[in-house]
Design a protein around this motif. Structure first.
Motif, mmCIF file in Angstrom:
data_model
loop_
_atom_site.group_PDB
_atom_site.id
_atom_site.type_symbol
_atom_site.label_atom_id
_atom_site.label_comp_id
_atom_site.label_asym_id
_atom_site.label_seq_id
_atom_site.Cartn_x
_atom_site.Cartn_y
_atom_site.Cartn_z
ATOM 1 N N LYS A 98 57.773 24.620 -4.782
ATOM 2 C CA LYS A 98 57.595 24.362 -3.347
ATOM 3 C C LYS A 98 57.206 25.632 -2.589
ATOM 4 O O LYS A 98 56.231 25.664 -1.830
ATOM 5 C CB LYS A 98 58.900 23.783 -2.781
ATOM 6 C CG LYS A 98 58.821 23.308 -1.352
ATOM 7 C CD LYS A 98 60.214 22.874 -0.859
ATOM 8 C CE LYS A 98 60.831 21.858 -1.801
ATOM 9 N NZ LYS A 98 62.196 21.445 -1.336
ATOM 10 N N ILE A 99 57.969 26.710 -2.815
ATOM 11 C CA ILE A 99 57.754 27.926 -2.023
ATOM 12 C C ILE A 99 56.542 28.706 -2.514
ATOM 13 O O ILE A 99 55.748 29.209 -1.707
ATOM 14 C CB ILE A 99 59.019 28.810 -2.048
ATOM 15 C CG1 ILE A 99 60.200 28.052 -1.442
ATOM 16 C CG2 ILE A 99 58.777 30.112 -1.278
ATOM 17 C CD1 ILE A 99 61.544 28.745 -1.639
ATOM 18 N N LEU A 100 56.375 28.806 -3.812
ATOM 19 C CA LEU A 100 55.249 29.576 -4.336
ATOM 20 C C LEU A 100 53.919 28.914 -4.005
ATOM 21 O O LEU A 100 52.928 29.606 -3.703
ATOM 22 C CB LEU A 100 55.400 29.763 -5.850
ATOM 23 C CG LEU A 100 54.538 30.834 -6.505
ATOM 24 C CD1 LEU A 100 54.666 32.177 -5.795
ATOM 25 C CD2 LEU A 100 54.911 30.989 -7.978
ATOM 26 N N SER A 101 53.877 27.591 -4.025
ATOM 27 C CA SER A 101 52.650 26.882 -3.606
ATOM 28 C C SER A 101 52.309 27.227 -2.167
ATOM 29 O O SER A 101 51.150 27.478 -1.824
ATOM 30 C CB SER A 101 52.837 25.371 -3.754
ATOM 31 O OG SER A 101 52.968 24.996 -5.097
ATOM 32 N N GLN A 102 53.333 27.248 -1.313
ATOM 33 C CA GLN A 102 53.121 27.612 0.086
ATOM 34 C C GLN A 102 52.588 29.037 0.207
ATOM 35 O O GLN A 102 51.649 29.303 0.982
ATOM 36 C CB GLN A 102 54.435 27.486 0.859
ATOM 37 C CG GLN A 102 54.327 27.917 2.324
ATOM 38 C CD GLN A 102 55.685 28.076 2.987
ATOM 39 O OE1 GLN A 102 56.726 28.055 2.319
ATOM 40 N NE2 GLN A 102 55.692 28.248 4.312
ATOM 41 N N LEU A 103 53.146 29.958 -0.569
ATOM 42 C CA LEU A 103 52.709 31.352 -0.503
ATOM 43 C C LEU A 103 51.268 31.517 -0.982
ATOM 44 O O LEU A 103 50.482 32.261 -0.376
ATOM 45 C CB LEU A 103 53.648 32.234 -1.328
ATOM 46 C CG LEU A 103 55.073 32.390 -0.784
ATOM 47 C CD1 LEU A 103 55.940 33.150 -1.772
ATOM 48 C CD2 LEU A 103 55.066 33.103 0.568
ATOM 49 N N PHE A 104 50.903 30.836 -2.051
ATOM 50 C CA PHE A 104 49.517 30.905 -2.525
ATOM 51 C C PHE A 104 48.554 30.358 -1.468
ATOM 52 O O PHE A 104 47.478 30.913 -1.232
ATOM 53 C CB PHE A 104 49.358 30.121 -3.825
ATOM 54 C CG PHE A 104 49.723 30.911 -5.056
ATOM 55 C CD1 PHE A 104 49.171 32.165 -5.296
ATOM 56 C CD2 PHE A 104 50.618 30.397 -5.980
ATOM 57 C CE1 PHE A 104 49.500 32.890 -6.431
ATOM 58 C CE2 PHE A 104 50.948 31.113 -7.124
ATOM 59 C CZ PHE A 104 50.395 32.364 -7.346
ATOM 60 N N ASN A 105 48.947 29.263 -0.808
ATOM 61 C CA ASN A 105 48.093 28.687 0.232
ATOM 62 C C ASN A 105 47.928 29.651 1.410
ATOM 63 O O ASN A 105 46.820 29.801 1.951
ATOM 64 C CB ASN A 105 48.685 27.361 0.730
ATOM 65 C CG ASN A 105 48.591 26.254 -0.304
ATOM 66 O OD1 ASN A 105 47.738 26.313 -1.200
ATOM 67 N ND2 ASN A 105 49.445 25.251 -0.207
ATOM 68 N N LEU A 106 49.020 30.304 1.797
ATOM 69 C CA LEU A 106 48.948 31.235 2.922
ATOM 70 C C LEU A 106 48.101 32.459 2.596
ATOM 71 O O LEU A 106 47.311 32.914 3.437
ATOM 72 C CB LEU A 106 50.359 31.673 3.318
ATOM 73 C CG LEU A 106 51.223 30.627 4.029
ATOM 74 C CD1 LEU A 106 52.639 31.155 4.226
ATOM 75 C CD2 LEU A 106 50.617 30.242 5.374
ATOM 76 N N THR A 107 48.266 32.999 1.407
ATOM 77 C CA THR A 107 47.472 34.182 1.056
ATOM 78 C C THR A 107 45.989 33.850 0.970
ATOM 79 O O THR A 107 45.141 34.684 1.293
ATOM 80 C CB THR A 107 47.954 34.802 -0.273
ATOM 81 O OG1 THR A 107 47.938 33.807 -1.309
ATOM 82 C CG2 THR A 107 49.345 35.379 -0.124
#
Length: 410
Positions: A98-107
């Motif tokens: 959940k969190i890592l997917s969000q971080l990849f999308n933001l970067t």
């Protein structure tokens, strides 16, 4: 994207670009994510040796005191999820997804070229915020000043020890390395300084930031005694503002991490000592617990370490040597290890090289038993997962071998 694919994508970042020390990426992520680290109190721990043990002891004491505590350490031994824990429980695969997917999308959205360690650090910070921890105890990865963990504003900064390590990155003098690690000191924030540091130099840097130093100047024979003293003083300073009973402090000091003088069946010792200072302390502790016991040593070292210094110490204590190489491309080759040992005067007839770590462990155990020797397995974190498997230990494992293939973190 499932956990295994996300983690592979994360580790793939280490295959390109090498080290990118600096806080610009972290500052951008911190702002975009609305400062997740502001929702809890951080304790920031840097140093050459002892960081992980001090983190474990402080976190354990705070848990005994009734607080909800996040812990962030690196590298891991068997599972990536070991790095991020709340009250001793590893982050779940679902939360990583959940969190890592969000971080990849933001970067991607904001064109932030974040590194492996930067993303892993923010995975921890976001998770701790969502889990509503009271404290997060954070271990710096490499150095301190430009390390991703230095994005936090801690309530306490700790520098455990300073010795020559990562000299190609941090500098080749104790003062140069101390300056990098002292970069975690924040304005008007108390600092704990361990005895194996150029503390006068660090105290001067802290004074410039109006930060009061608590310096431990006693000399200890064993690292565990030193780590206990550092953790105890840290908890006493924290207890000035938080309720931490003495009983919780004493309980916390008993905490130990895997592969830190971990004794298996009174015949095998596992320890991740991987630099001269750590090895010196390891052999002192071994002599204390197993006086006059002959040693057979299995070890592997990572690139960028003080090879000559390590081998000089190892050669003085072992009667036979088994060489292994970390499977992630960061290990020093058998040939270099063997030649280095021979340069210290060790005969080639007592040096054995093993391509397969698990097979090497089994052979070393068998030969140690037949020779009446204690087997000491030490060196790189990156050999320990397979070592533990060879010893029959059952623990969480990632589906594929994953660990840093560059120097972006530890």
């Amino acid at each position: 994207m499932p956990y295994s694919e996300l983690i592979q994508r994360l580790f793939a970042l280490n295959l390109h670009g090498g080290i990118k020390l600096g806080l610009s990426n972290c500052e951008k992520l911190q702002t975009i994510l609305k400062f997740p680290d502001h929702s809890f109190s951080s304790i920031h721990v840097a140093g050459t040796n002892g960081k992980g043990s001090v983190v474990a002891k402080i976190a354990s004491a705070l848990e005994y005191a009734g607080y909800r505590v996040g812990v962030y350490t690196s590298p891991h031994i068997s599972s990536f999820r070991e790095r991020i824990r709340v009250n001793g429980i590893m982050i779940s695969e679902a939360d990583v997804e959940k969190i890592l997917s969000q971080l990849f999308n933001l970067t991607a959205q904001y064109s932030i070229p974040a590194t492996f360690f930067e993303l892993t650090t923010f995975l921890a910070l976001v998770y701790f915020s969502r889990e509503k921890v009271d404290f997060a105890v954070l271990e710096a990865g490499l150095g301190g000043r430009l390390d991703a963990t230095n994005i936090v504003s801690p309530v306490l900064s700790i520098i455990t020890s300073i010795s020559l390590d990562h000299t190609d990155i941090l500098g080749d003098t104790l003062e140069a390395i101390a300056k990098e690690k002292a970069g975690i000191i924040k304005s008007h924030t108390p600092v704990i300084i361990g005895p194996q540091t150029p503390y006068l130099f660090i105290e001067k840097l802290a004074y410039q930031k109006n930060s009061f130093c608590h310096t431990i100047k006693n000399q200890f024979l064993l690292f565990d005694q030193e780590n206990n003293a550092i953790a105890k003083k840290s908890l006493e300073v924290l207890s000035e503002n938080w309720d931490i009973p003495q009983e919780a402090i004493f309980k916390g000091l008993e905490a130990k991490q895997p592969c830190r003088f971990e004794i298996i069946n009174n015949s095998v010792i596992l320890d991740v000592a991987h630099n001269p200072s750590g090895l010196t302390s390891l052999f002192a502790k071994t002599q204390t617990h197993f006086p006059n016991q002959p040693l057979r040593i299995l070890f592997g070292l990572s690139k960028g370490k003080d090879l000559e210094g390590c081998l000089k110490i190892l050669s003085r204590h072992g009667s036979a040597f088994h060489l292994v190489e970390a499977p992630n491309g960061r290990g020093i080759s058998f040939d270099l290890l063997k030649q280095g040992l021979m340069n210290t005067g060790i005969a080639s007839t007592v040096i054995y090289s093993h391509i397969n770590i698990q097979e090497g462990v089994k052979i070393a155990i068998k030969q140690a038993e037949s020779s009446g020797q204690l087997l000491l397995i030490c060196g790189s974190f990156f050999i320990m997962s397979q070592v533990r498997q060879a010893l029959g230990m059952i623990e969480h494992l990632d589906s594929i071998e994953l660990n840093e293939k560059s120097m972006n973190s530890y």
